[in-house]
Design a protein around this motif. Structure first.
Motif, PDB file in Angstrom:
ATOM      1  N   CYS A   1       0.809  -1.221   0.000  1.00 55.59           N
ATOM      2  CA  CYS A   1       0.000   0.000   0.000  1.00 55.59           C
ATOM      3  C   CYS A   1       0.843   1.274   0.000  1.00 55.59           C
ATOM      4  CB  CYS A   1      -0.943  -0.003   1.204  1.00 55.59           C
ATOM      5  SG  CYS A   1      -2.208  -1.279   1.119  1.00 55.59           S
TER       6      CYS A   1
ATOM      7  N   ARG B   1       3.976   2.634  -3.703  1.00 55.35           N
ATOM      8  CA  ARG B   1       3.187   2.586  -4.929  1.00 55.35           C
ATOM      9  C   ARG B   1       4.057   2.402  -6.169  1.00 55.35           C
ATOM     10  NH1 ARG B   1      -1.914   4.398  -3.542  1.00 55.35           N
ATOM     11  NH2 ARG B   1      -2.476   5.283  -5.546  1.00 55.35           N
TER      12      ARG B   1
ATOM     13  N   ARG C   1       4.581  -1.513  -6.723  1.00 57.02           N
ATOM     14  CA  ARG C   1       3.393  -2.345  -6.526  1.00 57.02           C
ATOM     15  C   ARG C   1       3.547  -3.743  -7.111  1.00 57.02           C
ATOM     16  NH1 ARG C   1      -1.724   1.497  -7.647  1.00 57.02           N
ATOM     17  NH2 ARG C   1      -1.958   2.247  -5.537  1.00 57.02           N
TER      18      ARG C   1
ATOM     19  N   GLU D   1      -8.520  -3.517  -4.865  1.00 63.06           N
ATOM     20  CA  GLU D   1      -8.647  -2.067  -4.730  1.00 63.06           C
ATOM     21  C   GLU D   1      -7.585  -1.350  -5.572  1.00 63.06           C
ATOM     22  OE1 GLU D   1      -8.032   1.105  -1.174  1.00 63.06           O
ATOM     23  OE2 GLU D   1      -9.300  -0.617  -0.714  1.00 63.06           O
ATOM     24  N   ALA D   2      -6.398  -1.903  -5.633  1.00 59.00           N
ATOM     25  CA  ALA D   2      -5.313  -1.287  -6.402  1.00 59.00           C
ATOM     26  C   ALA D   2      -5.603  -1.293  -7.905  1.00 59.00           C
ATOM     27  CB  ALA D   2      -3.997  -2.010  -6.122  1.00 59.00           C
TER      28      ALA D   2
ATOM     29  N   ASP E   1      -7.118   1.996  -9.172  1.00 58.29           N
ATOM     30  CA  ASP E   1      -6.344   3.223  -8.988  1.00 58.29           C
ATOM     31  C   ASP E   1      -6.041   3.822 -10.366  1.00 58.29           C
ATOM     32  OD1 ASP E   1      -4.443   5.204  -8.567  1.00 58.29           O
ATOM     33  OD2 ASP E   1      -3.328   4.031  -7.097  1.00 58.29           O
ATOM     34  N   PRO E   2      -6.428   5.070 -10.605  1.00 58.89           N
ATOM     35  CA  PRO E   2      -6.192   5.668 -11.925  1.00 58.89           C
ATOM     36  C   PRO E   2      -4.711   5.865 -12.249  1.00 58.89           C
ATOM     37  CG  PRO E   2      -7.093   7.286 -10.407  1.00 58.89           C
ATOM     38  CD  PRO E   2      -7.130   5.969  -9.700  1.00 58.89           C
ATOM     39  N   ASP E   3      -3.846   5.821 -11.256  1.00 65.78           N
ATOM     40  CA  ASP E   3      -2.416   6.021 -11.486  1.00 65.78           C
ATOM     41  C   ASP E   3      -1.647   4.732 -11.747  1.00 65.78           C
ATOM     42  OD1 ASP E   3      -2.680   8.770 -11.133  1.00 65.78           O
ATOM     43  OD2 ASP E   3      -2.424   8.599  -8.968  1.00 65.78           O
ATOM     44  N   ILE E   4      -2.318   3.604 -11.746  1.00 66.62           N
ATOM     45  CA  ILE E   4      -1.635   2.331 -11.931  1.00 66.62           C
ATOM     46  C   ILE E   4      -1.157   2.193 -13.382  1.00 66.62           C
ATOM     47  CG2 ILE E   4      -3.685   0.991 -12.537  1.00 66.62           C
ATOM     48  CD1 ILE E   4      -2.608  -1.241 -10.785  1.00 66.62           C
TER      49      ILE E   4
ATOM     50  N   TYR F   1      -0.621  -3.460 -13.211  1.00 62.84           N
ATOM     51  CA  TYR F   1      -1.940  -4.056 -13.393  1.00 62.84           C
ATOM     52  C   TYR F   1      -1.829  -5.555 -13.682  1.00 62.84           C
ATOM     53  CZ  TYR F   1      -6.439  -5.097 -15.585  1.00 62.84           C
ATOM     54  OH  TYR F   1      -7.647  -5.668 -15.922  1.00 62.84           O
TER      55      TYR F   1
ATOM     56  N   ARG G   1      -9.292  -2.803 -17.917  1.00 61.18           N
ATOM     57  CA  ARG G   1      -8.908  -1.409 -18.124  1.00 61.18           C
ATOM     58  C   ARG G   1      -8.294  -1.230 -19.497  1.00 61.18           C
ATOM     59  NH1 ARG G   1      -6.557   1.075 -13.018  1.00 61.18           N
ATOM     60  NH2 ARG G   1      -6.168   2.717 -14.499  1.00 61.18           N
TER      61      ARG G   1
END
Length: 96
Positions: free
Chosen positions: A23, A26, A29, A50-51, A54-57, A62, A80
């Motif tokens: 968490c 980042r 990840r 949940e990750a 995340d729009p920043d992933i 992913y 996505r």
């Protein structure tokens, strides 16, 4: 050290540390998702899922998180579009 500790499932201290690192770090990840997968505790599924939203992933994170979710017995329900992501684009052009 974390890689070695992943071989000792059942210790809540190890699990909590892995989850906290996943968490907090980042930018790493994918690495910590793989450690959570290796540890094998399905309690990590909620944080992993949940990750995914995340729009920043990025694309590589992913993919690794999806792999960890599936390995832990979960299902990936979030698809996505990574068009424009540098990692996605570099891999996509390799397949052309």
């Amino acid at each position: 050290l974390i890689d070695v500790l992943c071989n000792f499932p059942g210790d809540d201290r190890i699990f909590e540390q892995l989850l906290e690192l996943f968490c907090q770090r980042r930018e790493e990840r994918a690495l910590f998702a793989s450690y959570l997968c290796k540890y094998g505790d399905e309690r990590a599924l909620s944080a992993l899922k949940e990750a995914l939203v995340d729009p920043d992933i990025n694309y590589l994170d992913y993919i690794e998180i999806c792999n960890a979710i599936e390995a832990l017995g979960g299902q990936v329900e979030v698809q996505r579009d990574f068009t424009g992501d540098p990692y996605y684009e570099s891999l996509r052009t390799m397949n052309d």
